[in-house]
Design an enzyme around this catalytic site. Structure first.
Site, short mmCIF file in Angstrom:
data_model
loop_
_atom_site.label_atom_id
_atom_site.label_comp_id
_atom_site.label_asym_id
_atom_site.label_seq_id
_atom_site.Cartn_x
_atom_site.Cartn_y
_atom_site.Cartn_z
N ARG A 218 29.91 18.58 32.32
CA ARG A 218 29.61 17.20 32.76
C ARG A 218 28.10 16.89 32.69
O ARG A 218 27.55 16.21 33.57
CB ARG A 218 30.12 16.95 34.19
N SER B 208 37.45 11.50 38.80
CA SER B 208 36.92 12.51 39.75
C SER B 208 35.55 12.07 40.23
O SER B 208 34.66 11.81 39.42
CB SER B 208 36.77 13.85 39.05
N GLU C 11 29.90 12.92 40.40
CA GLU C 11 29.96 12.95 38.94
C GLU C 11 29.48 11.60 38.36
O GLU C 11 28.70 11.60 37.40
CB GLU C 11 31.40 13.24 38.51
C1 LIG Z 1 40.77 6.90 35.92
C2 LIG Z 1 39.60 7.67 35.34
C3 LIG Z 1 39.80 8.91 34.78
C4 LIG Z 1 38.73 9.64 34.23
N1 LIG Z 1 38.97 10.85 33.68
C5 LIG Z 1 37.96 11.56 33.14
C6 LIG Z 1 38.20 12.83 32.53
O1 LIG Z 1 39.33 13.29 32.46
N2 LIG Z 1 37.15 13.51 32.03
C7 LIG Z 1 35.88 13.01 32.07
O2 LIG Z 1 34.96 13.68 31.58
N3 LIG Z 1 35.62 11.79 32.63
C8 LIG Z 1 36.61 11.06 33.15
N4 LIG Z 1 36.36 9.84 33.72
C9 LIG Z 1 34.98 9.33 33.76
C10 LIG Z 1 34.62 8.33 32.61
O3 LIG Z 1 35.78 7.82 32.02
C11 LIG Z 1 33.77 8.99 31.52
O4 LIG Z 1 32.59 9.52 32.07
C12 LIG Z 1 33.40 8.00 30.41
O5 LIG Z 1 32.79 8.69 29.34
C13 LIG Z 1 32.48 6.89 30.88
O6 LIG Z 1 32.41 5.93 29.84
P1 LIG Z 1 31.88 4.47 30.10
O7 LIG Z 1 31.73 3.81 28.77
O8 LIG Z 1 32.74 3.77 31.07
O9 LIG Z 1 30.44 4.78 30.71
P2 LIG Z 1 29.62 3.96 31.81
O10 LIG Z 1 30.23 4.16 33.14
O11 LIG Z 1 29.41 2.56 31.37
O12 LIG Z 1 28.24 4.76 31.75
C14 LIG Z 1 28.16 6.10 32.12
C15 LIG Z 1 26.74 6.61 31.81
O13 LIG Z 1 26.50 6.56 30.42
C16 LIG Z 1 25.38 5.74 30.12
N5 LIG Z 1 25.68 5.08 28.85
C17 LIG Z 1 26.78 4.33 28.55
N6 LIG Z 1 26.73 3.98 27.24
C18 LIG Z 1 25.59 4.48 26.73
C19 LIG Z 1 24.97 4.45 25.44
N7 LIG Z 1 25.55 3.84 24.40
N8 LIG Z 1 23.78 5.08 25.28
C20 LIG Z 1 23.19 5.72 26.31
N9 LIG Z 1 23.71 5.78 27.55
C21 LIG Z 1 24.91 5.19 27.75
C22 LIG Z 1 25.24 4.80 31.29
O14 LIG Z 1 23.93 4.31 31.43
C23 LIG Z 1 25.65 5.74 32.43
O15 LIG Z 1 24.56 6.56 32.77
C24 LIG Z 1 37.41 9.09 34.27
C25 LIG Z 1 37.22 7.82 34.83
C26 LIG Z 1 38.29 7.11 35.35
C27 LIG Z 1 38.06 5.74 35.93
#
Ligand SMILES: Cc1cc2nc3c(=O)[nH]c(=O)nc-3n(C[C@H](O)[C@H](O)[C@H](O)COP(=O)(O)OP(=O)(O)OC[C@H]3O[C@@H](n4cnc5c(N)ncnc54)[C@H](O)[C@@H]3O)c2cc1C
Length: 335
Positions: A165, A236, A331
């Site tokens: 992570r 998580s 996380e």
């Molecule tokens: C129901 C649920 C289940 C999940 N299951 C998992 C799982 O099984 N495994 C897991 O690892 N995670 C899981 N997650 C967490 C999440 O889905 C991941 O971390 C995902 O990659 C976040 O993507 P996002 O586009 O929503 O990021 P955001 O929440 O929009 O951003 C997350 C971080 O990335 C940065 N960021 C976003 N885009 C960019 C970019 N293009 N360049 C630079 N920085 C950027 C943001 O500034 C922030 O720091 C889960 C979340 C939910 C709600």
């Protein structure tokens, strides 16, 4: 490019929190970066936040600076060599749709990461992982734009410093690098990973391929994990702690049922188990709580504020610290 003011992020974060961005814009094309940089030079004191799908963020406050929603949505097959297919996905693609697209192309490798919310560009940030596979297992390089110079640099897997992570982009230089695309290398001779709890059972009697495994993972996730469209959450909420072997041995002597997984010179323990043992599973204070089936998943039952959710999380952290002497870390990004 339109820069909006006091923009509500409620529909743009999976906790459904009504935080406001002081300034907000959507980046559809790389050519927009120069405009944004020029705008930023006129507002030098404002912080910057890149936003994907908002599924790994907890907004405790309104955001005082510029939020850039990344929607770079290119997608291409680059070619193949004897061992791999290579594909390049723009940062703004929806992660799960991208995984299914690779399967439609006949490519394997990402099936275990099906149905993780969010975008391709955020996936390297915390090296997303599920069901025995991590993003790093299939990345060839990450293409990121240096927000100081507007130059694009290709980061090899080693340079990304992927860990549990974690990555270079998350821990070393957040907000300096805008991830614009990820190049994946997907094996032509895939090794299926189906030994994770429940996966085999879903596959019984089915042909083993990327699509059937993806379908099995989707089924398991839908039956176990709360859907943010129904109840606000970020998956998580706490990372599984890594503790020293000495601390593990001492805790195991006191709590023989405690699960743990040996790592290099450390032991990873289950945050969910620790929280459950402290009695937090399914607890609720106002609209902030933990999920009834998952102590690890913090939920917004409706109208909790970010402050209430964060205060609830801190009470969990304190009680785990008290009982086990272990410090839980969130996380998601807490803003
Ligand atoms: C129901 C649920 C289940 C999940 N299951 C998992 C799982 O099984 N495994 C897991 O690892 N995670 C899981 N997650 C967490 C999440 O889905 C991941 O971390 C995902 O990659 C976040 O993507 P996002 O586009 O929503 O990021 P955001 O929440 O929009 O951003 C997350 C971080 O990335 C940065 N960021 C976003 N885009 C960019 C970019 N293009 N360049 C630079 N920085 C950027 C943001 O500034 C922030 O720091 C889960 C979340 C939910 C709600």
């Amino acid at each position: 490019m339109k820069i909006r003011e006091h923009y509500s992020l409620k529909a743009l974060n999976t906790f459904g929190l009504d935080a406001k961005a002081r300034y907000f814009c959507t980046l559809h094309k790389l050519s927009g970066v120069r405009t944004l940089m020029a705008w930023q030079q006129e507002h030098p004191d404002l912080p910057l936040l890149f936003l994907g799908g908002g599924s790994n963020m907890l907004f405790v406050n309104d955001y005082p600076g510029l939020v850039v929603q990344v929607r770079l949505e290119t997608l291409e097959v680059l070619g193949q060599d004897t061992d791999y297919h290579y594909v390049r996905a723009g940062a703004g693609n929806n992660w799960h749709e991208f995984v299914r697209w690779t399967i439609d192309q006949g490519f394997a490798g990402l099936e275990n990461l099906s149905l993780i919310p969010g975008t391709v560009g955020a996936a390297p940030m915390q090296n997303i992982g599920a069901y025995g596979v991590e993003l790093k297992d299939h990345v060839y390089e990450v293409q990121a734009l240096d927000w100081r110079t507007a130059e694009i640099r290709d980061f090899s897997v080693e340079e990304c410093r992927f860990a549990y992570r974690d990555s270079y982009f998350k821990s070393v230089e957040p907000e300096r690098w805008l991830i614009v695309a990820v190049v994946f290398r997907l094996p032509r001779q895939p090794q299926w990973k189906t030994d994770y709890a429940g996966v085999q059972e879903q596959l019984d009697g089915k042909v083993l391929d990327a699509r059937s495994i993806s379908d099995a993972i989707i089924h398991i996730r839908q039956s176990k994990l709360p859907d943010p469209a129904e109840i606000g959450n970020a998956g998580s909420f706490f990372k599984n702690p890594l503790i020293s072997v000495a601390q593990w041995e001492s805790l195991k002597a006191q709590f023989p049922a405690m699960p743990g997984w040996p790592q290099q010179q450390a032991v990873k323990i289950s945050a969910g188990w620790l929280i459950d043992q402290c009695g937090w599973k399914g607890q609720r204070e106002g609209d902030a709580g933990t999920h009834i089936k998952h102590a690890l998943v913090l939920v917004n039952h409706g109208n909790a504020s970010g402050t209430e959710l964060w205060a609830f999380a801190q009470r969990i952290i304190a009680s785990v610290q008290d009982k086990f002497g272990v410090t839980l870390e969130p996380e998601p990004r807490v803003l």
